[in-house]
Design an enzyme around this catalytic site. Structure first.
Site: not given
Ligand code: 3MF
Ligand code: MG
Length: 340
Positions: A50, A53
């Site tokens: 993501h 992330d």
């Protein structure tokens, strides 16, 4: 004929603390760097990410550039590549009512700019794939949004990203429900239809997750076959799901080995050349020392089923089909799965 070598990936969220809607974490949080160190040991080649992330979503462009460069160095150091970036459009307060389909113009604008930022991060990490899991694009009650407008807004958002960067590809990861009661574009087939309406169909495709197809009452291997036939299956999230309930993300093949076999078999026959992503979750009961077993197990099951798929006697299958002897065909497949 040389055999295809599959590349395996998973996301950092697949090593988790075990928190669920009814209880707190049961395993300590594992640092991002420590997670990355697990990949190669587990036989994985790449990382799905993501946007947040990689770096926090509220960082400036300069901070983002620096932060992403550090992560790139970590990935390179571990010999890993980034498979895709997925904008996480479901946690920010501005995405409460959905992202691209929110009724608030300001919130829709936020969703687009956050997605463009995910494209920037993808470029910095050297991947061209953007995955859109349209988590909150849907409704709790049908009357909340206009579904005609919603479809157009999703198309407009995909087009905005395709024109923002002429190299990226968009992969829709569709799921029929959860967190929403009803999602817009609930299946890969729905997203596929949208692909052809975009400004660049050649850069628009899908990622199929087994559990999402099962939740839609569909067979994942048939969904995969259909999108492979369109040459639009560019990634998968293999896992398993025990019927129509909350999204379980069980280890691949752990519920229905035959259904898993059919997915592997169709990927192999259809010359799937994307990454084999495993979107699987450890059981909440799993002890910290065992918290990556579900990943290793899922990969091992895939490889075992691949051996079975490669050992299938295609001529025998064809002759049983021609003879319409599906009883014998079924027994043949079951025997193969039981090791005979
Ligand atoms: C939800 C999912 C998501 C996506 C992920 C990457 C958190 O059911 O499958 O996992 O896979 O956001 O797009
Ligand atoms: Mg997924």
């Amino acid at each position: 004929m040389s055999q295809r070598v599959y590349r395996f990936t998973f996301g950092p969220w697949n090593i988790s603390t075990g928190a669920d809607p009814f209880g707190p974490p049961v395993r300590p949080d594992v640092a991002f760097a420590a997670k990355l160190r697990e990949y190669k040991k587990l036989g994985f080649d790449g990382v799905q990410l993501h946007d947040d992330d990689v770096v926090p979503a509220d960082w400036t462009f300069e901070q983002t550039k620096k932060g992403v460069a550090e992560v790139k160095k970590m990935l390179d150091g571990e010999g890993l590549f980034a498979e895709f970036i997925a904008p996480r459009l479901w946690e920010d307060p501005r995405t409460i009512d959905g992202a691209y389909t929110s009724n608030s113009p300001a919130d829709r604008e936020y969703a687009i700019s956050r997605s463009k930022r995910a494209v920037d991060i993808a470029n910095m990490l050297g991947t061209r794939d953007i995955v859109l899991w349209l988590a909150r694009e849907g409704t709790y009650i049908r009357e909340a949004k206009d579904p005609l407008t919603a479809s157009q807004r999703i198309l407009d958002a995909v087009n905005a990203l395709l024109s923002y960067d002429k190299n990226i590809r968009i992969l829709g990861e569709m799921k029929p429900n959860e967190p929403m009661d009803q999602a817009y574009l609930p299946t890969p087939g729905h997203f596929l239809a949208l692909c052809y309406l975009t400004i660049d169909p050649a850069r628009s495709g899908v990622l199929i997750e087994s559990a999402h197809s099962i939740l839609a009452g569909l067979d994942p291997s048939d969904d995969m076959a259909y999108t492979l036939w369109h040459k639009k299956l560019w990634s998968v999230h293999l896992n398993d799901q025990n019927g129509l309930k909350y999204d379980q993300d069980k280890a691949f093949g752990s519920v229905d080995l035959r259904r898993a076999f059919n997915q592997v078999w169709v990927l192999e026959r259809g010359n799937f050349d994307g990454c084999v992503g495993l979107d699987v979750k450890a059981m909440r009961t799993t002890k910290p020392a065992d918290q990556t077993k579900h990943l290793a197990n899922s990969r091992a099951i895939f490889l075992r089923l691949l051996e079975v798929a490669r050992s299938v006697d295609a001529a025998k299958v064809e002759s049983l089909r021609a003879d319409r002897d599906y009883e014998a065909l079924e027994m043949y497949v079951l025997e193969r799965l039981m090791g005979r």
